[in-house]
Design an enzyme around this catalytic site. Structure first.
Site, PDB file in Angstrom:
ATOM      1  CG  HIS A  95      -5.882   2.063   5.086  1.00  0.00           C
ATOM      2  ND1 HIS A  95      -5.467   3.014   5.980  1.00  0.00           N
ATOM      3  CD2 HIS A  95      -4.868   1.170   4.982  1.00  0.00           C
ATOM      4  CE1 HIS A  95      -4.239   2.711   6.388  1.00  0.00           C
ATOM      5  NE2 HIS A  95      -3.858   1.601   5.799  1.00  0.00           N
TER       6      HIS A  95
ATOM      7  CG  ASN B  31      -1.705   1.229   1.438  1.00  0.00           C
ATOM      8  OD1 ASN B  31      -1.802   2.052   0.527  1.00  0.00           O
ATOM      9  ND2 ASN B  31      -2.300   1.383   2.625  1.00  0.00           N
TER      10      ASN B  31
ATOM     11  CD  GLU C 161      -2.859   5.632   6.682  1.00  0.00           C
ATOM     12  OE1 GLU C 161      -2.749   5.658   5.445  1.00  0.00           O
ATOM     13  OE2 GLU C 161      -1.992   5.135   7.436  1.00  0.00           O
TER      14      GLU C 161
ATOM     15  CD  GLU D 282      -3.612  -2.250   7.261  1.00  0.00           C
ATOM     16  OE1 GLU D 282      -2.501  -2.476   6.792  1.00  0.00           O
ATOM     17  OE2 GLU D 282      -4.258  -1.222   7.021  1.00  0.00           O
TER      18      GLU D 282
ATOM     19  N   GLY E  84       2.535   2.311  10.661  1.00  0.00           N
ATOM     20  CA  GLY E  84       3.530   3.373  10.501  1.00  0.00           C
ATOM     21  C   GLY E  84       4.238   3.770  11.781  1.00  0.00           C
TER      22      GLY E  84
ATOM     23  CB  SER F 181       5.149  -1.733  11.902  1.00  0.00           C
ATOM     24  OG  SER F 181       4.740  -0.404  12.125  1.00  0.00           O
TER      25      SER F 181
ATOM     26  CE  LYS G  52      -0.127   3.293   4.672  1.00  0.00           C
ATOM     27  NZ  LYS G  52      -0.072   3.411   6.119  1.00  0.00           N
TER      28      LYS G  52
HETATM   29  P1  PGA Z   1       2.815   0.317   7.530  1.00  0.00           P
HETATM   30  O1  PGA Z   1       1.362   0.544   6.877  1.00  0.00           O
HETATM   31  O2  PGA Z   1       3.337  -0.992   6.973  1.00  0.00           O
HETATM   32  O3  PGA Z   1       3.641   1.494   7.072  1.00  0.00           O
HETATM   33  O4  PGA Z   1       2.640   0.257   9.003  1.00  0.00           O
HETATM   34  C1  PGA Z   1       0.462  -0.519   6.692  1.00  0.00           C
HETATM   35  C2  PGA Z   1      -0.849  -0.001   6.142  1.00  0.00           C
HETATM   36  O5  PGA Z   1      -1.332   1.047   6.595  1.00  0.00           O
HETATM   37  O6  PGA Z   1      -1.452  -0.625   5.232  1.00  0.00           O
END
Ligand code: PGA
Length: 247
Positions: free
Chosen positions: A94, A8, A96, A164, A170, A209, A10
């Protein structure tokens, strides 16, 4: 079950990032790993990457879509448009998107139906906040989100679920193998209760992560059928190392 390793990106990547895609494609050539590999770049790169990866093992997907097929929705993109440009998957719900755009699970369910109707495979995301977890609400939050984000119309259509935990996205913090196993089993049980045998075959990804150093352990947890990888998917060597851990 065959695993899915999904990146992803983003809001990251410019046309020059086609170099990263080329490196991933060449890393996948001849790799004898029982897993599918997917990158979800921003909308602007979808068409270019879909063309670049045609006929290769790397699939391309999007990060959201609108629930309508077309119409007066300035700035939005429909699932049909994504399929038309070569996307095979779309990430929906997601955390976000839920936070930045106020997407509720009912909105996600409409988008999931739009994705199915366009022939895309939706990757439906769920996950608790740190406050939810500390309040002992993880199971309730995750299962409530899951139930309301998955429309009944999914029966008989391929779909993917991603767990998640928001506090792990992140942040460099990952859920422990025990925490992941517990939630993934809850999700599997709920999917099977609702969709019968189909629920047994739904891939449940972990996200938060994931990186080369922890991928093998996480991908070895029961009911973990792949990963949704943010930061570490932006670097071809890291993403390929995670992919190889799936084998
Ligand atoms: P990350 O993001 O691996 O940077 O923690 C995962 C995601 O939000 O899909």
């Amino acid at each position: 079950m065959r695993k899915l390793i999904a990146g992803n990106w983003k809001m990251n990547g410019l046309r020059a990032s086609s170099d990263v895609i080329a490196e991933i494609v060449s890393g996948l050539e001849g790799a004898d790993i029982d897993a599918d590999c997917l990158i979800c770049p921003p909308f602007t790169l979808l068409g270019g990457f879909a063309g670049q990866t045609k006929g290769t093992a790397l699939k391309i997907g999007a990060q959201t879509c609108h629930s309508a097929v077309s119409g007066a929705h300035t700035g939005d993109v429909s699932a049909q448009m994504l399929a038309d440009i070569g996307a095979a998957y779309v990430i929906l719900g997601h955390s976000e998107r839920r936070a930045d755009h106020g997407e509720a699970s009912a909105d996600v369910a409409l988008k999931v139906m739009a994705a199915i109707e366009a022939g895309l495979i939706p990757i439906v995301c769920v996950g608790e906040s740190l406050a939810d977890r500390e309040a002992g609400l993880t199971r309730k939050i995750v299962l409530d989100q899951l139930g309301a984000s998955l429309p009944d119309g999914l029966a008989g259509h391929p779909f993917v679920v991603a767990y998640e935990p928001i506090w792990a996205i992140g942040t460099g913090l990952t859920a422990s193998a025990e925490q992941i196993a517990e939630v993934h089993l809850e999700i599997r049980t709920a999917l099977t209760a609702r969709f019968g045998d189909q629920g047994q075959g739904v891939q449940i990804l972990y996200g938060g992560s994931m990186k080369p150093a922890n991928a093998a352990e996480i991908l070895g947890v029961a009911n973990v059928d792949g990963g949704l990888i943010g930061g570490a998917s932006l670097k071809a060597s890291d993403f390929l190392a995670i992919f190889r851990s799936a084998g």
